[in-house]
Design an enzyme around this catalytic site. Structure first.
Site, PDB file in Angstrom:
ATOM      1  N   GLY A 188     -56.259  37.950   2.249  1.00  0.00           N
ATOM      2  CA  GLY A 188     -54.822  38.192   2.282  1.00  0.00           C
ATOM      3  C   GLY A 188     -54.236  37.857   3.638  1.00  0.00           C
ATOM      4  O   GLY A 188     -54.929  37.391   4.550  1.00  0.00           O
ATOM      5  N   GLU A 189     -52.954  38.078   3.776  1.00  0.00           N
ATOM      6  CA  GLU A 189     -52.239  37.800   5.019  1.00  0.00           C
ATOM      7  C   GLU A 189     -52.167  39.033   5.900  1.00  0.00           C
ATOM      8  O   GLU A 189     -51.952  40.144   5.416  1.00  0.00           O
ATOM      9  CB  GLU A 189     -50.807  37.353   4.723  1.00  0.00           C
ATOM     10  CG  GLU A 189     -50.699  35.998   4.079  1.00  0.00           C
ATOM     11  CD  GLU A 189     -49.241  35.575   3.952  1.00  0.00           C
ATOM     12  OE1 GLU A 189     -48.994  34.372   3.902  1.00  0.00           O
ATOM     13  OE2 GLU A 189     -48.360  36.449   3.907  1.00  0.00           O
ATOM     14  N   LEU A 190     -52.301  38.828   7.193  1.00  0.00           N
ATOM     15  CA  LEU A 190     -52.043  39.873   8.176  1.00  0.00           C
ATOM     16  C   LEU A 190     -50.591  39.835   8.616  1.00  0.00           C
ATOM     17  O   LEU A 190     -50.025  40.837   9.057  1.00  0.00           O
ATOM     18  CB  LEU A 190     -52.943  39.685   9.389  1.00  0.00           C
ATOM     19  CG  LEU A 190     -54.448  39.799   9.120  1.00  0.00           C
ATOM     20  CD1 LEU A 190     -55.234  39.397  10.363  1.00  0.00           C
ATOM     21  CD2 LEU A 190     -54.802  41.213   8.693  1.00  0.00           C
TER      22      LEU A 190
END
Length: 384
Positions: free
Chosen positions: A238-240
């Protein structure tokens, strides 16, 4: 939707599975027809009778179903979703009804894009939708969810609705000379300043209640994949922050209504690459005990830029849709091979030991209507 939708799609673009294996196409796997219309950033789930439901995203308010137990398998349209067109919703079957959580969209043609916190449910028996009398504790976009049992779903991750909504309000209010400044100011921040959700929520459909089940052991993410098998939860990458992924996989055990976090793992680098950037919008599911993760997208070089202190880490980097497949075999992540084409942001549905990859976004950023599948068979990864 004009310039606003253009910026929204740009934002979604930015956010937005050693065994010796062979990659083959196989007659053993189930072949499903294409979806009636291309689908990306949609959602879907499967009921206890082997019927898959998919919709929303680029399908607007449309939903379709297909019965995997029928000899002749065809997609059928069901009643349209009453909550308006939206993307990035999460759906699961609870108590034999299809529940849809959150998403992002416009309430009307004049309103800005915004994060939703509403919940709808669909009755397959009645072919009717109903808005559930509840709202999620936080807005839900970029979140992920897994079914815990027939009455409960675990939901976590996602963007901060206030920061996310304000970006689109600011974009809409800015004139052409100011838009680039708004975009730069939004992306040029450290990951912690986006306050992605790291709280784990449990929704109980029978009681219509929400419960705080603790927090992720690390940073909150958006666009993660999630799977549940034998009471073990896996939250995959996923994205941070917008444009910056993580290669970390969170693992937890759900037992006695309690979530216990276990040791994290990481995806290995792709062949020919020095490090794994991490994935957003990947497909995932189990086949014969092997967790398979494939596709998704990232920005090669963004991680190094961020490490070097460049907060707008994906600036000037072309987004790359991935076709690699990874597998968790005997506790170790391995590169398994390639998909038929680079693809991400579709719907993953598992049935038996097949993982169906429904729709998605191709390397040109366009939605597709194809349906493919992953299956482990006799030590081989079969792609149909």
């Amino acid at each position: 939707m004009g310039m606003q939708m253009k910026n929204f799609k740009k934002m979604m673009t930015l956010m937005a599975l050693c065994l010796s294996v062979a990659i083959t196409t196989s007659g053993y796997a189930t072949t499903l027809p294409d979806i009636p219309e291309p689908l990306k950033n949609g959602t879907g789930a499967i009921d206890n009778n082997g019927v898959i439901y998919v919709g929303l995203g680029t399908a607007g308010t449309s939903w379709y179903k297909i019965d995997l137990k029928k000899q002749h398998k065809d997609w059928e349209r069901i009643k349209s979703f009453p909550g308006g067109a939206r993307e990035q919703s999460v759906s699961v079957f609870l108590n034999d009804e299809l529940y849809v959580f959150g998403g992002v969209g416009k309430k009307n043609s004049e309103s800005p894009l915004q994060v939703y916190s509403d919940v709808y449910k669909y009755s397959p028996v009645k072919n009717t939708w109903q808005k559930v009398d509840t709202i999620s504790p936080v807005g839900l976009t970029g979140h992920t969810g897994v079914k815990l049992n027939e009455t409960m779903v675990l939901i976590t991750g996602g963007v901060n609705e206030h920061i996310f909504d304000k970006y689109f309000i600011d974009i809409e209010a800015a004139d052409e000379s100011e838009k680039n400044k708004v975009i730069y100011n939004y992306f040029n921040k450290p990951a912690k300043d986006y306050f992605f959700n790291k709280i784990v929520f449990i929704y109980n459909a029978k009681e219509n209640t929400w419960k705080n089940a603790g927090e992720l052991p690390g940073a909150g993410t958006a666009g993660s994949s999630s799977v549940m098998e034998n009471n073990f939860l896996m939250l995959i990458n996923g994205e941070l922050k917008p444009g910056l992924r993580t290669d970390v996989i969170y693992r937890a055990m759900w037992d006695n209504d309690k979530l216990t976090w276990l040791k994290n793992s990481q995806l290995p680098p792709s062949p020919g690459e020095q490090q794994q950037e991490g994935l957003a919008g990947a497909f995932s599911g189990y086949s014969h005990g092997v967790l398979l993760v494939g596709g998704g997208a990232n920005f090669p070089g963004a991680k190094q830029n961020y490490t070097n202190g460049k907060f707008y880490s994906h600036e000037g980097i072309n987004k790359k849709w991935r076709d690699e497949v990874y597998g968790l075999v005997n506790g170790h992540w391995q590169y398994m091979g390639k998909m038929k084409q680079p693809l991400g942001y579709g719907v993953s549905v598992s049935y038996g030991d097949e993982v169906f990859l429904i729709g998605g976004e191709n390397a040109k950023g366009k939605p597709v209507s194809s349906v493919t599948s992953f299956t482990m068979r006799d030590g081989n990864l079969l792609i149909k």
